[in-house]
Design an enzyme around this catalytic site. Sequence first.
Site, PDB file in Angstrom:
ATOM      1  N   ASP A 143      -3.083   5.867  -3.932  1.00  0.00           N
ATOM      2  CA  ASP A 143      -1.884   5.263  -3.354  1.00  0.00           C
ATOM      3  C   ASP A 143      -1.308   4.217  -4.313  1.00  0.00           C
ATOM      4  OD1 ASP A 143      -3.823   3.306  -3.026  1.00  0.00           O
ATOM      5  OD2 ASP A 143      -3.281   2.811  -0.969  1.00  0.00           O
ATOM      6  N   SER A 193       0.825  -1.201   0.000  1.00  0.00           N
ATOM      7  CA  SER A 193       0.000   0.000   0.000  1.00  0.00           C
ATOM      8  C   SER A 193       0.866   1.261   0.000  1.00  0.00           C
ATOM      9  CB  SER A 193      -0.969  -0.032   1.190  1.00  0.00           C
ATOM     10  OG  SER A 193      -1.875   1.033   1.135  1.00  0.00           O
ATOM     11  N   ASP A 251      -5.990   1.384  -4.079  1.00  0.00           N
ATOM     12  CA  ASP A 251      -7.225   1.058  -3.377  1.00  0.00           C
ATOM     13  C   ASP A 251      -7.728   2.230  -2.537  1.00  0.00           C
ATOM     14  OD1 ASP A 251      -5.328   0.904  -1.375  1.00  0.00           O
ATOM     15  OD2 ASP A 251      -5.904  -1.082  -0.664  1.00  0.00           O
ATOM     16  N   ASP A 309      -1.063   1.007  -4.708  1.00  0.00           N
ATOM     17  CA  ASP A 309      -1.820  -0.145  -5.218  1.00  0.00           C
ATOM     18  C   ASP A 309      -3.251   0.231  -5.601  1.00  0.00           C
ATOM     19  OD1 ASP A 309      -2.593   0.121  -2.500  1.00  0.00           O
ATOM     20  OD2 ASP A 309      -3.231  -1.972  -2.437  1.00  0.00           O
TER      21      ASP A 309
END
Length: 575
Positions: free
Chosen positions: A301, A150, A305, A303
Amino acid sequence: MIYIEPELLERVNTWLNPAFDEETQANIKDLIANNPTDLKESFYKDLEFGTGGMRGIMGVGTNRINKYTLGKNTQGLSNYLHKSFPNETIKVAIAYDCRHNSKTLAKVVADVFSANNIEVYLFEDLRPTPELSFAVRHLNCHCGIVLTASHNPPEYNGYKVYWQDGGQLVPPHDDLIVKLIDSLDYSEIKFEANTDLIHYIGEDVDNAFIKASIENGSYTTNEAREQLNIVFTPLHGTSVTSVPQTLKQAGYNHVHIVKEQEVPNGDFPTVKSPNPEEPEALKMALDLANETGSDIVIGTDPDCDRLGVAVRDLDGNMILLNGNQTMLLMTDFLLKQWKAKGKLKGNEFIASTIVSTPMMHQLAKAYDVDYKIGLTGFKWIAKMIHDFPEQTYVGGGEESFGYLVGDFVRDKDAVTSTLLACEIAAQAKANGSSMYKDLLDLYVEHDLYKERLISLTKKGIEGAQEITQMMIDARENPLSEINGSKVVSVEDYQTATVKYLATGKEETIDIPKSNVIIYYTEDGSKVALRPSGTEPKIKFYISANTPLDSADNFKATEAKLEAKIDAIIKDMKLS
């Protein structure tokens, strides 16, 4: 001569055998000779699953992300899949982000699955986490893995596991899998791939995901979209593979991408932290918005999500909305659209978490929909969708900048949420309003809620012990008053009880147990204490509220709440 504790040396020596490659053994010997502190940090415990899966610093050792710790996880998961689905052809999907070693580690994970006679669908290149969640159901897989840490610093990586429904692991599967993993020896990992079982996926799944995203996130007209100017930054992450394409196909033609942050890069060279919660991370995007006269800024961010959203206030200045504000705007917008279309039939629900704004409950009451609340971590919202198939999930989120539109994905989804944010902004602009004005109207209607997060970082072994002691102290000596206001109730999610201080009465909380304590005070304030499940931090979530009689009085009323939160922080000695 460097002294190493016998118990630690015993753990280290288990990695100095032929089951581990020469490079790993050489790195360990170097730590023994030259860096006993790092050696201890690397081996003093096993890396654990937290609220967002397994996340940690990359390197050698049991407390690090490497081919062996991930290989052991994957071997244990493979064994569990075969037990859970006997006589079935088991399929898994694997994705990874932009971090160092993500692609290599994803291939290691794919190799271990294939060596265990499991069909693997491995993305050909980096992809957003929500697309992995989507792919699990789209490809009828039994589980999914994404390699990501993340928004953590560059030295981190991670391993998130998804189940058949596309949601992250929840009980009972998580505990059973962990027990299987713990029972394994590293020598039992099957690393030799069966390449016939590894299939590479890409464009077909991308197209299906983007199509579904547009279907779930579209609510306005092309005329309104044409008037909106957008600045977008992927913060060097995976969202560049899907967000620009989604916006373009949805009809947004004025999207300015921050060029310096467009190319995926695990070093995240232009930011201190690739975290859209941090205003500093979006500075380049905000500067570009001012250059281009854009209406909205969105950053995701690494990734993809979570998303940060900035809009113009009444004075035309760009301000970053917090996660609670974005969640409230999105949820109210969805409910308003559903109501206008006659889609609210009485069995719908919205969702959030115990540390997010209480104002979500006010929205649910206003639209007469059910409100479900769960522990921190989006896996609990995915579990709600799975556990209540008779009800229709509309949308939901959490204070940490995550939101999920509809149920075609079962994790927070910054792709569809980015589209939805643009839809809200475009429609507001077309109506002569703005997202910011819409937010003020919500506060006038439902009261002004103000939240703040205080996050204390406590690194290493001593830090973990300090966090543990802080929670012990809070349980053994609970506060009876906060900032001069009596505590009326204390929720302890570790014991699953709520205690009412005036009467001493206790009731059971029907939520899975977790290391969280929440205080509620006489004046309506709320303070939650929670150790992070993925970072060396303890977090304090503070909420206060008061009526707002008109948008004109917003700044003055907000200042009073900010002062109140400042006083709470001072009273609790958090600054």
